[in-house]
Design an enzyme around this catalytic site. Structure first.
Site, PDB file in Angstrom:
ATOM      1  N   GLU A  98      -3.689 -10.014   3.539  1.00 14.24           N
ATOM      2  CA  GLU A  98      -4.294  -9.815   4.856  1.00 14.24           C
ATOM      3  C   GLU A  98      -5.490 -10.725   5.142  1.00 14.24           C
ATOM      4  OE1 GLU A  98      -2.699  -5.588   3.837  1.00 14.24           O
ATOM      5  OE2 GLU A  98      -3.266  -7.426   2.796  1.00 14.24           O
ATOM      6  N   GLU A 125       0.827  -1.203   0.000  1.00 15.51           N
ATOM      7  CA  GLU A 125       0.000   0.000   0.000  1.00 15.51           C
ATOM      8  C   GLU A 125       0.867   1.262   0.000  1.00 15.51           C
ATOM      9  OE1 GLU A 125      -2.539  -0.854   3.410  1.00 15.51           O
ATOM     10  OE2 GLU A 125      -2.806  -2.856   2.550  1.00 15.51           O
TER      11      GLU A 125
END
Length: 275
Positions: free
Chosen positions: A138, A118
């Protein structure tokens, strides 16, 4: 840039600043200390009028494996009140690269996963070596996404596939093809390629670069990107605050048997690798 750092290194190369994530023994996992040092370093770089571009990279064989699960395992945050400031710090540090007034260039080798992925997405330009790989794993161990930038970069279809499958081995070539990154270079050329791009931009009037970056960002922000990211962060806070059963079991195994055992348990839950 006088501050002395323990988890990062900062250097000036002419009109370019280079920030290196420097925990190679932990694949440059991003812990709370590193988050604080990144923010301090960016404050210092922003105040240096001579710096016209910023490169962020990783020491050793990795860009970064993402947020430090071992630290999380040891600290055991529980509930919304404990998770709130942690996720806010994660999110704000990532987004600092999006908002940074100078162009930001991520130079990636090896793993670039989860929160580190990210961060690279938040940079203006991402250059990767041929051995780099990207991913958002995740969901595979019950965690949420801190900064949901991916859909804005690759579109909803591809983002859903990557995030919902928890893909964590996206090769550099595929990442380039779907728009996650800009360029792929040979491993030995990565440092030089990133510096060449940074120096090229540094030769342009800095105010023009700053305002043009702001105009490009505004094209996304006008479509409520920032509001959407805040809403996604709130969802992540609710997920982490409640504690997914998958995450609770993952952390229990990690504390009892070690992180490698927990990762093996995570991966064994899936019947086969999807090609």
């Amino acid at each position: 840039m006088a501050a002395r750092f323990k988890t990062i290194a900062v250097e000036r190369i002419g009109r370019v600043a280079r920030l290196t994530l420097a925990r190679p023994e932990r694949a440059n996992a991003i812990n709370q200390a590193m988050l604080g040092e990144i923010r301090t370093a960016l404050d210092e770089i922003e105040q240096d009028a001579e710096v016209r571009a910023l490169i962020v990279t990783g020491a050793g064989a990795a860009f970064s494996s993402g947020f430090d699960l071992k630290e999380q395992m040891e600290r055991r945050p529980t509930g919304v009140e404990a998770w709130g400031p942690l996720l806010r710090k994660d999110f704000d540090t990532i987004m600092r690269f999006w908002h940074f007034p100078r162009p930001t260039i991520a130079a990636v080798r090896g793993p670039c996963l989860a929160g580190a992925c990210e961060l690279a997405l938040a940079c203006d330009i991402t250059i990767a070596s041929q051995d780099a790989f990207f991913g958002e794993p995740e969901l595979k161990f019950g965690a949420g996404i801190v900064a949901m930038i991916l859909p804005w970069v690759v579109g909803p279809k591809v983002a859903k596939e990557i995030i919902l499958l928890g893909e964590d081995r996206i090769p550099a070539a595929r990442a380039r093809d779907i728009g996650m990154i800009n360029r792929v270079v040979a491993a030995e050329e990565l440092e030089g390629a990133a510096l060449a791009v940074a120096e090229h931009i540094a030769a342009i009037d800095p105010n023009l670069v700053k305002e043009t970056k702001r105009a490009i960002n505004r094209a996304f922000e006008a479509r409520h990107m920032l509001e959407a990211l805040e809403e996604a962060l709130a969802i992540d806070l609710a997920v982490e605050g409640a504690g997914s059963p998958d995450k609770l079991q993952f952390m229990e195994i990690a504390r009892r048997d070690g992180l490698k055992a927990a990762l093996a348990w995570r991966d064994a839950r899936f019947p086969s690798r999807i090609s």
